[in-house]
Design a protein around this motif. Structure first.
Motif, mmCIF file in Angstrom:
data_model
loop_
_atom_site.group_PDB
_atom_site.id
_atom_site.type_symbol
_atom_site.label_atom_id
_atom_site.label_comp_id
_atom_site.label_asym_id
_atom_site.label_seq_id
_atom_site.Cartn_x
_atom_site.Cartn_y
_atom_site.Cartn_z
ATOM 1 N N MET A 1 0.858 -1.240 -0.111
ATOM 2 C CA MET A 1 0.002 0.073 -0.111
ATOM 3 C C MET A 1 0.738 1.184 -0.191
ATOM 4 O O MET A 1 1.973 1.383 0.702
ATOM 5 N N LEU A 2 0.391 2.169 -0.995
ATOM 6 C CA LEU A 2 1.170 3.582 -0.678
ATOM 7 C C LEU A 2 0.419 4.636 -0.124
ATOM 8 O O LEU A 2 -0.910 4.516 -0.405
ATOM 9 N N TYR A 3 0.680 5.139 0.873
ATOM 10 C CA TYR A 3 0.147 6.368 1.598
ATOM 11 C C TYR A 3 0.828 7.701 1.311
ATOM 12 O O TYR A 3 1.905 7.767 1.545
ATOM 13 N N PHE A 4 -0.087 8.646 0.967
ATOM 14 C CA PHE A 4 0.420 9.995 0.955
ATOM 15 C C PHE A 4 -0.249 10.650 2.306
ATOM 16 O O PHE A 4 -1.551 10.884 2.665
ATOM 17 N N VAL A 5 0.563 10.953 3.153
ATOM 18 C CA VAL A 5 0.385 11.144 4.500
ATOM 19 C C VAL A 5 0.434 12.758 4.855
ATOM 20 O O VAL A 5 1.636 13.442 4.644
ATOM 21 N N ALA A 6 -0.416 13.387 5.147
ATOM 22 C CA ALA A 6 -0.407 14.821 5.652
ATOM 23 C C ALA A 6 0.320 15.069 6.927
ATOM 24 O O ALA A 6 0.022 14.304 7.912
ATOM 25 N N THR A 7 1.220 16.089 7.100
ATOM 26 C CA THR A 7 1.898 16.389 8.194
ATOM 27 C C THR A 7 1.774 17.855 8.647
ATOM 28 O O THR A 7 1.155 18.598 7.712
ATOM 29 N N PRO A 8 2.004 18.123 9.806
ATOM 30 C CA PRO A 8 1.803 19.398 10.535
ATOM 31 C C PRO A 8 2.293 20.621 9.519
ATOM 32 O O PRO A 8 3.468 20.491 9.109
ATOM 33 N N ILE A 9 1.629 21.616 9.338
ATOM 34 C CA ILE A 9 2.232 23.035 8.418
ATOM 35 C C ILE A 9 2.993 23.802 9.600
ATOM 36 O O ILE A 9 3.400 24.935 9.094
ATOM 37 N N GLY A 10 2.804 23.451 10.914
ATOM 38 C CA GLY A 10 3.647 24.265 11.712
ATOM 39 C C GLY A 10 3.732 23.637 12.906
ATOM 40 O O GLY A 10 4.514 23.305 13.590
ATOM 41 N N ASN A 11 2.522 23.765 13.859
ATOM 42 C CA ASN A 11 2.513 23.161 15.362
ATOM 43 C C ASN A 11 2.674 21.750 15.168
ATOM 44 O O ASN A 11 1.878 21.059 14.446
ATOM 45 N N LEU A 12 3.594 21.156 15.743
ATOM 46 C CA LEU A 12 3.797 19.669 15.330
ATOM 47 C C LEU A 12 2.871 18.867 16.154
ATOM 48 O O LEU A 12 2.389 17.466 16.142
ATOM 49 N N ASP A 13 1.749 19.542 17.088
ATOM 50 C CA ASP A 13 0.829 18.730 17.751
ATOM 51 C C ASP A 13 -0.441 18.496 16.843
ATOM 52 O O ASP A 13 -1.267 17.686 17.150
ATOM 53 N N GLU A 14 -0.461 19.204 15.739
ATOM 54 C CA GLU A 14 -1.621 18.926 14.786
ATOM 55 C C GLU A 14 -1.176 18.078 13.688
ATOM 56 O O GLU A 14 -1.009 18.012 12.588
ATOM 57 N N ILE A 15 -1.244 16.769 14.390
ATOM 58 C CA ILE A 15 -1.174 15.575 13.274
ATOM 59 C C ILE A 15 -2.296 14.562 13.708
ATOM 60 O O ILE A 15 -2.519 14.452 15.047
ATOM 61 N N THR A 16 -2.876 13.760 12.980
ATOM 62 C CA THR A 16 -3.814 12.893 13.299
ATOM 63 C C THR A 16 -3.216 11.500 13.844
ATOM 64 O O THR A 16 -2.003 11.171 13.777
ATOM 65 N N LEU A 17 -4.012 11.013 14.727
ATOM 66 C CA LEU A 17 -3.676 9.683 15.395
ATOM 67 C C LEU A 17 -3.448 8.541 14.404
ATOM 68 O O LEU A 17 -2.525 7.777 14.376
ATOM 69 N N ARG A 18 -4.255 8.767 13.023
ATOM 70 C CA ARG A 18 -4.094 7.845 11.922
ATOM 71 C C ARG A 18 -2.609 8.016 11.290
ATOM 72 O O ARG A 18 -2.033 7.058 11.073
ATOM 73 N N ALA A 19 -2.270 9.286 10.966
ATOM 74 C CA ALA A 19 -1.065 9.481 10.484
ATOM 75 C C ALA A 19 0.035 8.962 11.081
ATOM 76 O O ALA A 19 1.128 8.315 10.877
#
Length: 270
Positions: A1-19
């Motif tokens: 499986m290939l995943y395209f994963v969004a990461t925080p744009i600034g604040n590192l706390d803004e990442i999903t549990l799934r990511a």
């Protein structure tokens, strides 16, 4: 499986549990800047192996990643911030995955354009992300030309060393439209500076920028409210719907448009 994963744009706390879960579980993370991504991985105790995948090696490294996927490996693609492929590398790999029938998905998360539009105070009903402007002026002119008459909000990205040049060009291209310059989104010194293109703006020259400008205003100089209503009614809309659409397009109170509709009906009934 290939995943395209969004990461925080600034604040590192803004990442999903799934990511976090995906980044921990895959065999390889293809990162735009491995040093930058290492900071995020360290915060969440992610020890997955990384390889470099950026705009300078995107084409040459795609084949190797495809081979990994065909061998049964799971691969996650991340950019320095936000969603891969959105003004960032990733599309070359996606095209190759589709061509080879490889399963892929997107792991939701931050996107600077969405934050910027929400913060800007501009119309949020429709917007177009145009990303970074081309380097050469002639390419810039050709790039923005199709969007000069677009009524929706426009969003551009800009680096700190380009912000003055980009704002000057946007004024030349679009004239004195309302603008919101968003800086350091989600970080401690997040700021939104609102003004008008072409006028002096007090902008701190640090960090990354998202420039949000208002869309083109429709020109109804040769179209009366009555004729405007008739366009929608003749195309099949009822009066209530036509009133709503005209009020929205002309940005005037529905009550005023409704008065015109009532006058039209009264003349028709006479």
């Amino acid at each position: 499986m290939l995943y395209f994963v969004a990461t925080p744009i600034g604040n590192l706390d803004e990442i999903t549990l799934r990511a976090i879960e995906v980044l921990k579980s895959v065999d390889v993370i293809a990162a735009e800047d491995t040093r930058h991504t290492a900071i995020l991985l360290s915060k969440y105790d992610i020890e997955t192996r990384m390889i470099a995948y950026h705009k300078f090696n995107e084409k040459s490294s795609t084949g190797g990643i495809i081979d990994m996927l065909l061998d049964g490996k799971n691969v996650a693609v991340v950019s320095d911030a936000g969603m891969p492929m959105i003004s960032d590398p990733g599309h070359v790999l996606l095209d190759a995955a589709i061509e080879r029938g490889i399963e892929y998905t997107v792991v939701s998360g931050a996107c600077a354009a969405v934050n910027a539009v929400a913060l800007s105070g501009m119309d949020t009903r429709t917007f177009t992300l145009l990303g970074f402007l081309p380097e050469k002026n002639i390419d810039r002119i050709r790039f923005v030309e199709p969007y000069k008459s677009v009524p929706g909000t426009l969003v551009f990205y800009s680096a700190v060393h380009d912000i003055d040049k980009d704002l000057a060009f946007l004024f030349e291209a679009f004239g004195p439209r309302k603008v919101a310059v968003c800086r350091e989104l989600t970080k401690m010194f997040e700021a939104v500076t609102r003004g008008v293109l072409g006028e002096s703006m007090d902008i701190v020259k640090k960090g990354e920028f998202a420039i949000v400008i208002e869309g083109a205003k429709p020109d109804f100089s040769g179209l009366t409210v009555e004729r405007h209503l008739m366009r929608f009614i003749e195309s099949g809309d009822d009066v209530k719907t036509a009133v709503k659409k005209v009020a929205a397009e002309r940005r005037m109170p529905k009550s005023e448009v409704y008065k015109t509709a009532v006058a039209m009906k009264e003349r028709k009934d006479e």
